[in-house]
Design an enzyme around this catalytic site. Structure first.
Site: not given
Ligand code: GCU
Length: 430
Positions: A410, A269
């Site tokens: 995710h 992420s």
């Molecule tokens: C949020 C953000 C993302 C990121 C994520 C994370 O959702 O909007 O861009 O990748 O956090 O780091 O878990």
């Protein structure tokens, strides 16, 4: 004076409305493929003046151009001055992971002039290895103590984001979070496959909050250390990437159990965004792996699918440089796209991983960026033959460019790691 105060007060009162007005201007988030607009991607193999890049020998000039563009318009330039990197081993236990690993904790002190910043490095080294081993290096979100339940792992003393699930309520690391993110760092499996694992709390490098880019490693440098104009200077993602490079400095110089020529930058992420920029800016990283990195990571901006630049610049205004804000909702005016970020990693191995339910990160945009970066590997003589269509959910692609899309949400899971390990096993010399 009074007039200025009154003006400021009015501005403060109006701010929420100005912010809402900006948000209202935004198009709704796209989560359907049919909503993706038509777009044309800039060609990684055409110089800015229109000259085609037809031979491998021309790539270094094109690479330099793209690095400059991505630094100036998105991530920001780090100050081009060296810092000293010195490590102090604070613990070393050869009985970690039921005797399979040595667990080392190192204070890596970065010093510039009279300022310093300490990164707490947690290292697992396989006891069975007779030779220096390849290593994964990645930043964690909440502290090394969250990445494994071993009670000897030290708590960091820096600011932490609050998080109910991680049991952080006071912006401080606590015992209650120990091991709560262990599923993201399956040290036992990584060690069993013959790799070392190195992780550092991202907030040791730079806290994940808006502070005008003053704290963390930003604070090591003064005005005269920068050569870039203020609006093009590094944000937090670039600082995290720079931190990964400093950990690599340490491992190359001072960790004999690790083969410095086989260090892999990995991240999930936001840390996947940082891993990609580290792989792009620092060619010493032997390979790069991004997991669910999404917007300003592996996903193409021009698809405008899921999270968009404007979302990042609104919710995390400290991640990128100020210049990137002028491209909010103007993706087609960007002088680059994220396939060109990926191309900067060529000819080294690169893996992009998506999760099917992670629409915010645009799995298809992540795959397409890889596909559109592939010609650069081919130009550099690396055989890669990605299919034109992305694999079905559950599918994966191996080669110098690796990709998978697993079912689910995710997250970074051990099933992702199994594929990463298969991929890195194929790296020359592993
Ligand atoms: C949020 C953000 C993302 C990121 C994520 C994370 O959702 O909007 O861009 O990748 O956090 O780091 O878990």
């Amino acid at each position: 004076m009074r007039r200025r105060h009154t003006f400021q007060r009015i501005l403060l009162l109006l701010l929420p409305f100005i912010a809402t007005a900006q948000l209202q201007k935004m198009e709704p988030t796209r989560h359907e493929e049919s909503q993706v607009p038509a777009y044309t991607l800039p060609d990684p193999l055409v110089m800015e003046d229109g000259t085609p890049v037809a031979e491998a020998g021309q790539w270094s000039a094109r690479r330099a151009e793209l690095l400059e563009i991505l630094s100036a318009r998105q991530y920001g330039f780090a100050p081009p001055v060296p810092v000293s990197v010195k490590g102090k081993v604070v613990s070393e236990d050869s009985d970690a992971l039921d005797g399979a690993a040595t667990m080392k904790q190192v204070e890596v002190v970065l010093t510039h002039g009279d300022k310093s910043r300490t990164l707490g490095l947690l290292l697992f080294l396989p006891n069975a290895a007779a030779q220096p081993v390849p290593a994964f290096v990645g930043l964690n979100f909440f502290g090394n103590h969250t990445s494994h339940a071993d009670p000897r792992i030290r708590l960091h003393g820096n600011w932490s984001p609050n998080n109910e699930a991680l049991r952080v309520t006071d912006n401080r690391a606590t015992e209650d979070s120990r091991g709560l993110r262990a599923h993201r760092w399956p040290a036992e499996e990584i060690i069993a496959r013959g790799y070392a694992l190195a992780t550092v709390y991202a907030g040791d490098v730079d806290p994940d909050h808006e502070d005008g880019c003053k704290d963390g490693v930003h604070g090591l440098f003064g005005e005269t250390d920068h050569t870039a104009p203020p609006e093009e200077r590094w944000g937090t993602i670039a600082a995290w990437s720079w931190g990964l490079s400093r950990i690599l400095d340490y491992m190359e110089e001072s960790e004999p159990a690790v083969d410095g020529a086989r260090v892999i930058a990995l991240g999930h992420s936001r840390m996947g965004k940082a891993a990609l920029w580290a792989g792009a800016t620092d060619t010493r990283f032997a390979a790069t792996i991004s997991n669910n990195s999404g917007c300003v990571g592996a996903a193409l901006h021009r698809r405008r699918f899921g999270e968009r630049l404007v979302d990042i610049n609104t919710n995390f205004p400290h991640w990128l440089n100020d210049r990137s804000k002028s491209f909010n909702e103007r993706e087609s005016d960007l002088p680059f796209d994220q396939h060109q970020l990926l191309a900067l990693i060529a000819p080294r191995p690169l893996y992009v991983a998506s999760a099917a339910e992670d629409l915010w990160a645009d799995p298809k945009g992540e795959f397409l960026a890889l596909l559109h970066a592939e010609p650069v590997w081919q130009l550099l003589g690396i055989r890669s033959d990605l299919p034109r269509e992305m694999p079905d959910v559950g599918g994966s692609l191996t080669g110098p460019l690796g990709y998978h899309i697993r079912p689910g949400k995710h997250d970074l899971l051990s099933e992702d790691w199994v594929r990463f390990l298969d991929f890195t096993d194929r790296m020359a010399g592993s």
